[in-house]
Design a protein around this motif. Sequence first.
Motif, PDB file in Angstrom:
ATOM      1  N   SER A   2       2.891  -8.444  11.337  1.00  0.00           N
ATOM      2  CA  SER A   2       2.840  -7.008  11.631  1.00  0.00           C
ATOM      3  C   SER A   2       1.483  -6.596  12.189  1.00  0.00           C
ATOM      4  O   SER A   2       1.399  -5.588  12.897  1.00  0.00           O
ATOM      5  N   ASN A  59      -0.332  -7.412   5.406  1.00  0.00           N
ATOM      6  CA  ASN A  59       0.154  -7.984   6.653  1.00  0.00           C
ATOM      7  C   ASN A  59       1.486  -8.677   6.371  1.00  0.00           C
ATOM      8  O   ASN A  59       1.557  -9.585   5.544  1.00  0.00           O
ATOM      9  N   TRP A 114       2.359   0.914   8.090  1.00  0.00           N
ATOM     10  CA  TRP A 114       2.942   0.236   9.253  1.00  0.00           C
ATOM     11  C   TRP A 114       4.423   0.568   9.284  1.00  0.00           C
ATOM     12  O   TRP A 114       5.063   0.714   8.238  1.00  0.00           O
ATOM     13  N   PRO A 163       0.862  -2.961  15.562  1.00  0.00           N
ATOM     14  CA  PRO A 163       0.534  -1.760  14.779  1.00  0.00           C
ATOM     15  C   PRO A 163       1.346  -0.565  15.250  1.00  0.00           C
ATOM     16  O   PRO A 163       1.804  -0.522  16.399  1.00  0.00           O
ATOM     17  N   SER A 164       1.529   0.399  14.357  1.00  0.00           N
ATOM     18  CA  SER A 164       2.239   1.634  14.719  1.00  0.00           C
ATOM     19  C   SER A 164       1.211   2.738  14.976  1.00  0.00           C
ATOM     20  O   SER A 164       0.697   2.855  16.079  1.00  0.00           O
TER      21      SER A 164
END
Length: 497
Positions: free
Chosen positions: A152, A136, A87, A156-157
């Motif tokens: 997080s 997380n 992440w 998400p990335s």
Amino acid sequence: MKIIHITVKSPFLLFIAALLITHLSKSTAIIPQQLVRGFTANPNPTVTNFQPLLNDSTGNFSLSFLRVNQDQLALAIVHVASGEPLWQANSAELAQWGEHTQLVFNGSFVISDHGSRVLWSTNTDGDRVVLTSAPNLQILKGEKSPSLLWQSFDFPSNTLVENQNFTSDMSLVSSNGVYTMRLGPDFIGLYAKFKHIGSDPSQIYYRHRAMQAKVNIVEGRGPILVRISSDGFLGMYQNGSTPADIQSFNSYQRSAPAPRRVRIEDDGNLKGYYWSGSSWVLDYQAISETCELPSLCGLYGLCRSGVGCSCLDNQTQTQTQTQNQTQSQQCYPNQEIGDLCSVKGNKFWELRKTGVELPYKELMSYVETASYEQCEKSCHMNCTCWGILYNNASKFCYNVDYPIQTILEVGHESKMGYFKVWEGAKKKKDKRLWIGIGLLCGAMILVGLVVGFGGYKLWKRKKRVNNRILEEEHINAPGPYKDLGSSSFGSIELSNR
């Protein structure tokens, strides 16, 4: 805790002991499992990969400063054993890896540069930060029954981890920013940013609809979500624990070490992995045929299944591909304009090719035209059109309204393509040609100089040999005493006896 007492009388030994204790304290620095208000951190200039700031309870994951492109910084959750980020904070601009960059928790997580410019913030008012073993990252408020303010998992990335809910409000974005995964009403879609600014920026190139074998997706009952199961599949759900669709991994219903993850790659593929204990093992990929990737061979590239990449205009410059990574060179430079309409005079040149089609034509819009010529004409007169693909059997005319990406070579003469190339790309290509001609001429001149110098040396050697022969002939010829060599004295003495 055992306390060691050290008595040192010598000042030199005391200095050495102090250095040793300092080194040991740094090497055994404890990474906290919770951050509270007032926490600050700056990047360490000696770190080359990632700098841990907060660990989960297992020690498998760490919130860290991650080095990017050597001199930049991202806030990331890192898998410690592999150094792989799972992440990253979605900041529009990466911070510099330097003393002026600072991470602060003052109720919000804030990354700032030069003390004032905020690059990223959670905009919360929390009391503490924890990293769960999911992993997380969470910001909590309160002690006994803390409320969750931010996590997080909601942002998400490029990666989805096991048991993380991915909803229609989210997206996965590849690290190069070109490819995106989003959810439709009953499908998973992969999109590419190929189009010019001012139009829909995304072109769908992959779509997986729910099979709905066990549960039907009902319109109006709420959006769907996607989640990775520990049993080894990517499931699609709507208001329940029974999946409406599953995409099985290679390790489906087999024991596999955690963690599992799915990531959208920089080539546009969606791939799943699990950690074997020593490496990440490829366990799933949405697009199995490499030529069906949206831009495997780059701009104006041509992909032939089982062979690889070449260029639409049969240039000698080609690309190579491997199973896990594409090593490509563009057949033409990146288009530096938004669209052909923004170019004065609409200047472009044309390419035509038979036996080609789009890798994701079933997801493209089309019109029916009576002939290929009519299809081509519709594009030629339209400045938003970069090319067309035409099927002479079905009469389908596919319009491409973005710079041409990878095209499939299929070998059927009834499938034809017409493509526009911005004239600026041709000029750059011509420049490369003139550079090549200049290098060739330079090489020819160099060869000529080498040959000439070799001929000159050969001529000088031949001249010396000829002079020596003439001298020898002159010595043996009759003449005065002064012309005789030293070897003649013996013969003179003998003649006087």
